[in-house]
Design a protein around this motif. Structure first.
Motif, mmCIF file in Angstrom:
data_model
loop_
_atom_site.group_PDB
_atom_site.id
_atom_site.type_symbol
_atom_site.label_atom_id
_atom_site.label_comp_id
_atom_site.label_asym_id
_atom_site.label_seq_id
_atom_site.Cartn_x
_atom_site.Cartn_y
_atom_site.Cartn_z
ATOM 1 N N ALA A 120 0.846 -1.196 0.000
ATOM 2 C CA ALA A 120 0.000 0.000 0.000
ATOM 3 C C ALA A 120 0.880 1.245 0.000
ATOM 4 O O ALA A 120 2.061 1.186 0.372
ATOM 5 N N ALA A 122 0.753 5.708 0.795
ATOM 6 C CA ALA A 122 0.004 6.773 1.479
ATOM 7 C C ALA A 122 0.781 8.072 1.411
ATOM 8 O O ALA A 122 1.994 8.079 1.193
ATOM 9 N N PRO A 156 -4.561 7.791 4.843
ATOM 10 C CA PRO A 156 -5.149 6.473 4.565
ATOM 11 C C PRO A 156 -4.305 5.687 3.556
ATOM 12 O O PRO A 156 -3.757 6.265 2.626
ATOM 13 N N TRP A 157 -4.209 4.389 3.776
ATOM 14 C CA TRP A 157 -3.473 3.540 2.828
ATOM 15 C C TRP A 157 -4.290 3.324 1.563
ATOM 16 O O TRP A 157 -5.515 3.178 1.634
ATOM 17 N N HIS A 158 -3.608 3.286 0.444
ATOM 18 C CA HIS A 158 -4.235 3.026 -0.855
ATOM 19 C C HIS A 158 -3.518 1.862 -1.518
ATOM 20 O O HIS A 158 -2.338 1.624 -1.230
ATOM 21 N N SER A 159 -4.218 1.198 -2.440
ATOM 22 C CA SER A 159 -3.582 0.095 -3.149
ATOM 23 C C SER A 159 -2.357 0.624 -3.903
ATOM 24 O O SER A 159 -2.317 1.804 -4.282
ATOM 25 N N ARG A 161 0.231 1.963 -6.395
ATOM 26 C CA ARG A 161 0.023 2.709 -7.635
ATOM 27 C C ARG A 161 1.277 3.493 -7.951
ATOM 28 O O ARG A 161 2.182 3.582 -7.122
ATOM 29 N N SER A 233 -1.525 16.974 2.241
ATOM 30 C CA SER A 233 -2.325 16.226 1.283
ATOM 31 C C SER A 233 -1.487 15.822 0.085
ATOM 32 O O SER A 233 -0.496 16.470 -0.262
ATOM 33 N N GLY A 236 -4.820 12.553 -4.993
ATOM 34 C CA GLY A 236 -5.301 11.179 -5.171
ATOM 35 C C GLY A 236 -5.065 10.281 -3.973
ATOM 36 O O GLY A 236 -5.515 9.130 -3.950
ATOM 37 N N LEU A 237 -4.361 10.786 -2.959
ATOM 38 C CA LEU A 237 -4.048 9.955 -1.785
ATOM 39 C C LEU A 237 -4.722 10.458 -0.511
ATOM 40 O O LEU A 237 -4.508 9.901 0.571
ATOM 41 N N GLY A 238 -5.523 11.518 -0.634
ATOM 42 C CA GLY A 238 -6.188 12.047 0.553
ATOM 43 C C GLY A 238 -5.244 12.891 1.394
ATOM 44 O O GLY A 238 -4.280 13.463 0.874
#
Ligand code: OOG
Length: 245
Positions: A120, A122, A156-159, A161, A233, A236-238
């Motif tokens: 992930a 972030a 937050p963690w994201h898949s 990318r 921020s 795309g990752l919050g």
């Protein structure tokens, strides 16, 4: 090494800056990393556990700001993870900078496998607090001081990318104070991850599943005052926020 580690550890515990170690001792890079390991050992003896690594000086902005020109790393412990609040009263002269973070979901045995081990990604931030007077040091000093590591927070963690060109924005009390692209991090933060794996391999440390790798800042670091609201921020990752007191 232990005496030098004690000086830095005491500085962190008491919130009192110390003169550079290189003013009193001849330190080369390998010796400086030995001091860093001894600093971490003292933290482990107090019950802290390793949860990742951080890279430093992976961007021109940071190299220029701090006057050093080599990529370094430091170790992260669970006690450094900041949730929504950070008490700065015991710190010396904290600074904050935006970061890209990777979460590993498998061990990295070979630096070439580092990118494939990412589970992930972030946006995050790092709080730096050099234990040296005036936030001033040589490369060897800052290595010994665990790359100024003090705290870090994660969005937050994201898949996994492509994070090669993410716009990063750091705001303090609603005002933008630093912005940049993750491309400033060695051209792509994934290169920083590979460099972390290489340094880990050379140090005989295996990057573990569940560990976080902070790829280094894309911008210069800014002072982190008490009573501030900080928001970082990443497009795309919050975002991630922290309030200091
Ligand atoms: C050393 C740590 C540098 C980065 O992201 O480049 C660093 C410092 O500037 O005090 O973490």
């Amino acid at each position: 090494m232990n005496r030098l580690a004690e000086i830095l550890d005491e500085a962190a515990l008491t919130g009192r800056a110390v003169p550079r170690l290189t003013d009193r001792a001849a330190l080369d890079v390998p010796a400086a990393y030995e001091v860093q390991r001894a600093v971490i050992e003292r933290r482990r003896e107090r019950g802290e556990t390793l949860i990742g690594v951080k890279m430093g000086f992976t961007s021109r902005a940071k190299m220029v700001q701090m006057g050093v020109d080599d990529v370094i790393w430091g170790l992260l412990t669970d006690a450094m993870l900041v949730e929504s609040h950070l008490d700065t009263s015991g710190l010396i002269h904290p600074r904050v900078e935006p970061e890209i973070a990777f979460l590993l979901d498998r061990p990295v045995r070979n630096p070439a496998d580092a990118a494939a081990a990412v589970g992930a990604v972030a946006v995050g931030y790092e709080v730096l607090d050099s234990r040296y007077e005036n936030f001033s040091f040589t490369l060897e000093d800052v290595i010994a001081d665990n790359a100024s590591a003090c705290g870090f927070g994660l969005g937050p963690w994201h898949s996994p990318r492509d994070v090669g060109n993410i716009g990063l924005l750091l705001e303090v009390d609603g005002r933008p104070v630093a912005s940049g692209s993750s491309a400033a991090i060695l051209g792509d933060p994934v290169r920083s991850l590979t460099a972390a794996a290489r340094l880990a391999h050379a140090a005989g440390i295996e990057l573990q599943p569940g560990w976080v790798v902070l790829a280094g800042a894309a911008t210069a670091a800014v002072p982190l005052p008490a009573g501030a609201h900080v928001r970082v921020s990443g497009a795309g990752l919050g975002h991630v926020e922290v309030t200091t007191r």
